[in-house]
Write an enzyme that holds these catalytic residues in place. Structure first.
Site, short mmCIF file in Angstrom:
data_model
loop_
_atom_site.label_atom_id
_atom_site.label_comp_id
_atom_site.label_asym_id
_atom_site.label_seq_id
_atom_site.Cartn_x
_atom_site.Cartn_y
_atom_site.Cartn_z
N ILE A 207 42.07 47.63 5.72
CA ILE A 207 40.90 46.74 6.30
C ILE A 207 40.34 47.20 7.35
O ILE A 207 39.09 46.93 7.49
CB ILE A 207 41.61 45.19 6.66
CG1 ILE A 207 42.70 45.06 5.41
CG2 ILE A 207 40.62 44.08 6.94
CD1 ILE A 207 43.59 43.78 5.69
N SER B 29 48.21 36.54 9.15
CA SER B 29 48.28 36.71 7.85
C SER B 29 48.71 35.36 7.14
O SER B 29 49.46 34.43 7.99
CB SER B 29 49.59 37.56 7.50
OG SER B 29 49.95 37.34 5.92
N TYR C 192 58.26 39.97 8.15
CA TYR C 192 56.93 40.08 8.37
C TYR C 192 56.15 38.89 8.95
O TYR C 192 55.32 39.18 9.97
CB TYR C 192 56.43 40.72 7.32
CG TYR C 192 54.83 40.96 7.25
CD1 TYR C 192 54.34 41.99 8.03
CD2 TYR C 192 54.32 39.99 6.46
CE1 TYR C 192 52.92 41.84 8.13
CE2 TYR C 192 52.73 39.91 6.41
CZ TYR C 192 52.07 40.97 7.04
OH TYR C 192 50.85 41.10 7.14
N LYS D 141 54.30 38.25 12.62
CA LYS D 141 52.76 37.82 12.67
C LYS D 141 52.76 36.74 13.67
O LYS D 141 52.00 36.27 14.55
CB LYS D 141 52.08 37.65 11.37
CG LYS D 141 52.00 39.03 10.77
CD LYS D 141 50.93 39.86 11.53
CE LYS D 141 50.65 41.00 10.66
NZ LYS D 141 49.72 41.96 11.47
N PHE E 111 44.31 35.76 3.76
CA PHE E 111 44.82 35.67 2.45
C PHE E 111 44.98 37.14 1.86
O PHE E 111 45.44 37.95 2.16
CB PHE E 111 44.05 34.58 1.71
CG PHE E 111 44.53 33.03 2.44
CD1 PHE E 111 44.23 32.94 3.57
CD2 PHE E 111 45.36 32.40 1.58
CE1 PHE E 111 44.72 31.69 4.21
CE2 PHE E 111 45.81 31.25 2.09
CZ PHE E 111 45.34 31.11 3.63
N ASN F 233 51.11 45.26 -3.93
CA ASN F 233 50.03 44.03 -4.27
C ASN F 233 49.57 44.17 -5.49
O ASN F 233 49.61 45.28 -6.07
CB ASN F 233 48.94 44.15 -3.16
CG ASN F 233 49.53 43.60 -1.78
OD1 ASN F 233 50.34 43.02 -1.56
ND2 ASN F 233 49.00 44.35 -1.13
#
Ligand SMILES: NC(=O)c1ccc[n+]([C@@H]2O[C@H](COP(=O)([O-])OP(=O)(O)OC[C@H]3O[C@@H](n4cnc5c(N)ncnc54)[C@H](O)[C@@H]3O)[C@@H](O)[C@H]2O)c1
Length: 343
Positions: free
Chosen positions: A14, A126, A150, A154, A179, A200
């Site tokens: 990202i 997230s 995880y 966050k 998302f 993923n």
């Protein structure tokens, strides 16, 4: 010049796409990355896309001495904090690694920013902070009950940054809850290159299409959805990247804290993604249906309306483009950044 943005984790999936969007919007990215989940060759690709190599420092965001030096030597106006670990399963087996990297990393960064009086921060949060949602679309006001280390890492950082902004109201902080980021830059030069086994769906599907993998494992087709497979909210990574630029512009309008979903507001099932990828690639995606995975939710998608109102941002790229761009990247780079033949 006041347009230099420190991008931690900017060599990653990202972050690298956001560097492209930053450059297009007239900002200059300065990447800090320890390359623990990325490849330094992304820098050449970024130079090809933007016409200028991004500044890059190899280092760890937990290294306070290094951060102090970076803030001293560069006139940084804001920070985008992508650096972090993101594999949910690994966070369950090694929570200390995850809290150390994600929570300590953000804490050390905030300390260094405070010392340097750089008070604009955009944080990669997230949708996992929501845990199992009560309903979809999920608004930002939904309860946060993250179900794994995880997600908790966050959420802890979100809470820490909210406390910081509350105590020092001149900070400008954006907590962006992503998302499911997918896709790639339309040039096919940069994209997602998971080291080891992807966690993923989209990288797995594209690896089947390109022949790196024989078939896709579909985890359950007996969910209460239109085709029985799980539904998620997939967002094109360039839409996400543009969302970050919009958040940076919004921060320039004044201090405050915003917490925003970056989502499309629409869900697609596993089989919807498979069919869209078959259309985009012209390849058949072989798959095998197995049992549900423990902890998986049948369906969720985010409510993007607050981001629309606050930032004037909305996702513009649909599933067909997500698949077409992923496919171009995968085809041109079957081995990720090791596929230098593509250049
Ligand atoms: N990709 C997703 O599905 C997703 C969804 C929601 C949130 N996020 C968050 O967005 C951020 C970026 O995700 P991504 O998909 O680009 O992941 P990525 O692994 O591709 O990028 C993260 C980058 O950070 C670097 N990094 C990790 N720890 C570091 C440290 N301590 N110091 C310096 N660099 C470090 C890695 O080398 C990598 O280049 C992460 O914080 C992730 O948790 C990702």
């Amino acid at each position: 010049m006041d347009n230099l943005i420190l991008v931690t984790g900017g060599a990653g999936f990202i972050g690298s796409h956001t560097c492209v969007a930053l450059s297009a919007a007239g900002y200059r990215p300065l990447i800090l990355d320890n390359l623990n989940n990325s490849d330094v060759r992304v820098l050449e690709r970024l130079a090809k896309i933007t016409g200028r190599p991004p500044s890059f420092i190899k280092g760890d965001v937990r290294d306070r001495t290094l951060l102090d030096r970076i803030f001293r030597e560069h006139n940084i106006s804001g920070v985008m904090h992508f650096a972090g670990l993101k594999a949910v399963g690994d966070s369950v087996t090694d929570p200390i690694l995850y809290y150390g990297n994600n929570v300590t990393g953000a804490l050390v960064l905030a300390e260094a920013m405070q010392a340097a009086a750089v008070k604009t921060l955009i944080f990669s949060s997230s949708a996992t902070v929501y845990g199992t949602p009560e309903r979809s679309p999920i608004p930002e006001s939904a309860p946060c009950r993250p179900a794994n280390p995880y997600g908790r890492s966050k959420r802890m950082v979100e809470q820490m940054l909210a406390d910081l902004q509350h105590s020092q109201p001149d900070w400008r902080i954006s907590l962006l809850r992503y998302f499911n980021p997918v896709g790639a830059h339309q040039s096919g030069l940069i994209g997602e290159h998971p080291l080891g086994n992807p966690n993923n769906l989209m990288p797995l599907v594209s690896q089947v299409a390109v022949g790196v993998r024989d078939q896709l494992a579909v985890h359950g087709n007996d969910y209460p959805t239109h085709d029985g497979t799980g539904i998620r909210d997939y967002v094109h990574v360039m839409d996400l990247a543009e969302g970050h630029v919009a958040a940076l512009r919004h921060a320039a309008s004044g201090p405050g804290l915003v917490t925003l979903n970056l989502s499309t507001g629409q869900g697609a099932s596993v089989l919807d993604v498979v069919k869209a990828f078959e259309r985009a690639s012209g390849q058949r995606i072989a798959y095998e249906v197995g049992p549900r995975r423990p902890g998986d939710v049948a369906a969720y998608w985010g409510d993007p309306s607050l981001a629309q109102v606050t930032l004037g941002w909305r996702a513009r790229r649909g599933m067909d483009q997500m698949c077409a761009d992923t496919w171009r990247w995968q085809q041109q780079n079957p081995q990720g950044y090791e596929s230098d033949g593509a250049l």
